[in-house]
Write a protein that holds these residues in place. Structure first.
Motif, PDB file in Angstrom:
ATOM      1  N   ARG A 131       0.837  -1.211   0.000  1.00  0.00           N
ATOM      2  CA  ARG A 131       0.000   0.000   0.000  1.00  0.00           C
ATOM      3  C   ARG A 131       0.870   1.260   0.000  1.00  0.00           C
ATOM      4  NH1 ARG A 131      -3.096  -2.843   3.428  1.00  0.00           N
ATOM      5  NH2 ARG A 131      -2.160  -1.877   5.256  1.00  0.00           N
ATOM      6  N   ARG A 135       1.135   4.166  -2.843  1.00  0.00           N
ATOM      7  CA  ARG A 135       0.861   5.566  -2.503  1.00  0.00           C
ATOM      8  C   ARG A 135       2.047   6.463  -2.863  1.00  0.00           C
ATOM      9  NH1 ARG A 135      -0.578   6.788   3.062  1.00  0.00           N
ATOM     10  NH2 ARG A 135      -1.325   8.716   2.104  1.00  0.00           N
ATOM     11  N   GLU A 151      -2.969   8.594 -13.666  1.00  0.00           N
ATOM     12  CA  GLU A 151      -4.415   8.349 -13.811  1.00  0.00           C
ATOM     13  C   GLU A 151      -4.836   7.018 -13.185  1.00  0.00           C
ATOM     14  OE1 GLU A 151      -6.935  10.313 -14.831  1.00  0.00           O
ATOM     15  OE2 GLU A 151      -5.407  11.887 -14.896  1.00  0.00           O
ATOM     16  N   LYS A 154      -5.942   7.406  -9.548  1.00  0.00           N
ATOM     17  CA  LYS A 154      -7.293   7.955  -9.377  1.00  0.00           C
ATOM     18  C   LYS A 154      -8.337   6.878  -9.639  1.00  0.00           C
ATOM     19  CE  LYS A 154      -5.627  12.450 -10.716  1.00  0.00           C
ATOM     20  NZ  LYS A 154      -5.302  13.233 -11.886  1.00  0.00           N
ATOM     21  N   ARG A 155      -8.128   6.131 -10.720  1.00  0.00           N
ATOM     22  CA  ARG A 155      -9.054   5.060 -11.091  1.00  0.00           C
ATOM     23  C   ARG A 155      -9.124   3.984 -10.003  1.00  0.00           C
ATOM     24  NH1 ARG A 155      -6.353   3.067 -15.199  1.00  0.00           N
ATOM     25  NH2 ARG A 155      -5.521   1.407 -13.929  1.00  0.00           N
ATOM     26  N   ASP A 156      -7.967   3.636  -9.421  1.00  0.00           N
ATOM     27  CA  ASP A 156      -7.897   2.589  -8.392  1.00  0.00           C
ATOM     28  C   ASP A 156      -8.065   3.131  -6.974  1.00  0.00           C
ATOM     29  OD1 ASP A 156      -7.476   0.870 -10.499  1.00  0.00           O
ATOM     30  OD2 ASP A 156      -5.334   0.616 -10.119  1.00  0.00           O
ATOM     31  N   ARG A 157      -8.373   4.410  -6.878  1.00  0.00           N
ATOM     32  CA  ARG A 157      -8.614   5.076  -5.581  1.00  0.00           C
ATOM     33  C   ARG A 157      -7.424   4.968  -4.626  1.00  0.00           C
ATOM     34  NH1 ARG A 157     -15.045   4.489  -4.988  1.00  0.00           N
ATOM     35  NH2 ARG A 157     -15.378   4.337  -7.198  1.00  0.00           N
ATOM     36  N   ILE A 158      -6.253   5.115  -5.193  1.00  0.00           N
ATOM     37  CA  ILE A 158      -5.024   5.155  -4.407  1.00  0.00           C
ATOM     38  C   ILE A 158      -4.779   6.616  -4.034  1.00  0.00           C
ATOM     39  CG2 ILE A 158      -2.524   4.731  -4.382  1.00  0.00           C
ATOM     40  CD1 ILE A 158      -4.143   2.154  -4.591  1.00  0.00           C
ATOM     41  N   VAL A 159      -4.728   6.890  -2.755  1.00  0.00           N
ATOM     42  CA  VAL A 159      -4.471   8.250  -2.280  1.00  0.00           C
ATOM     43  C   VAL A 159      -2.964   8.469  -2.276  1.00  0.00           C
ATOM     44  CG1 VAL A 159      -4.733   9.851  -0.351  1.00  0.00           C
ATOM     45  CG2 VAL A 159      -6.550   8.191  -0.867  1.00  0.00           C
TER      46      VAL A 159
END
Length: 185
Positions: A131, A135, A151, A154-159
């Motif tokens: 993780r 990140r 991109e 954002k698509r995989d919701r990785i902050v």
């Protein structure tokens, strides 16, 4: 092959495909467990490896990346520091190319296992380190790669991690890596 020729090429295949490390030690790529590599060899190699096949804004080392990942992981920061240590000896191969080279992936796994055993860290992949790595990757790409490279995050919701790429020189990165290693001992 004479010793002088081996010394010049810094590669030998007498025992197995081997390379000479910065310390002067030979590393057998097919039997890394039998080689006497050191943390200094790892720090040196990672500090001189540019991430993203060099296709980034400026020189950015695997050593600096490893420091950022280690700073994010609380439960095993030493394992996080060494999560890409095999690249010190094998190079930083881009993910798309790695996917095309199954033999390379096996060699990398064995090298990473030898490093883990040498430095007393788990040989199992840690979800927390993965993780943190993702990140940091997202943060790096937003800072040092062309627009849109991140991109996927954002698509995989990785902050993206709240980190700043400093573009440490190889000398600075090696020194910082070794200081972090010592602090974690």
């Amino acid at each position: 092959m004479s010793w002088s020729r081996q010394r010049v090429t810094a590669v030998k295949v007498d025992v197995g495909p081997s390379i000479m490390l910065h310390s002067g030690t030979w590393l057998d790529l097919l039997s890394p467990h039998t080689s006497a590599f050191t943390i200094e060899d790892i720090a040196h190699g990672l500090a001189l490896q540019c991430r993203y096949a060099g296709q980034c804004l400026d020189f950015y080392s695997v050593a600096e990346h490893s420091l950022l990942v280690s700073d994010l992981v609380e439960e095993d920061p030493l394992a996080a520091l060494l999560h890409d240590a095999a690249e010190a000896f094998l190079g930083d191969i881009t993910r798309p190319l790695k996917q095309m080279l199954p033999d390379y992936r096996q060699i990398e796994t064995e090298m990473q296992r030898a490093i883990a055993e040498r430095f007393g860290i788990s040989t199992q992949s840690s979800p927390a380190i993965k993780r943190a790595d993702l990140r940091v990757l997202a943060a790096e790409q937003a800072q040092i790669m062309p627009a849109g490279t991140d991109e996927w995050a954002k698509r995989d919701r990785i902050v993206p991690a709240l980190v700043k790429v400093r573009f440490l020189s190889p000398r600075e990165a090696k020194s910082a890596f070794l200081r972090r290693y010592e602090a974690l001992q």
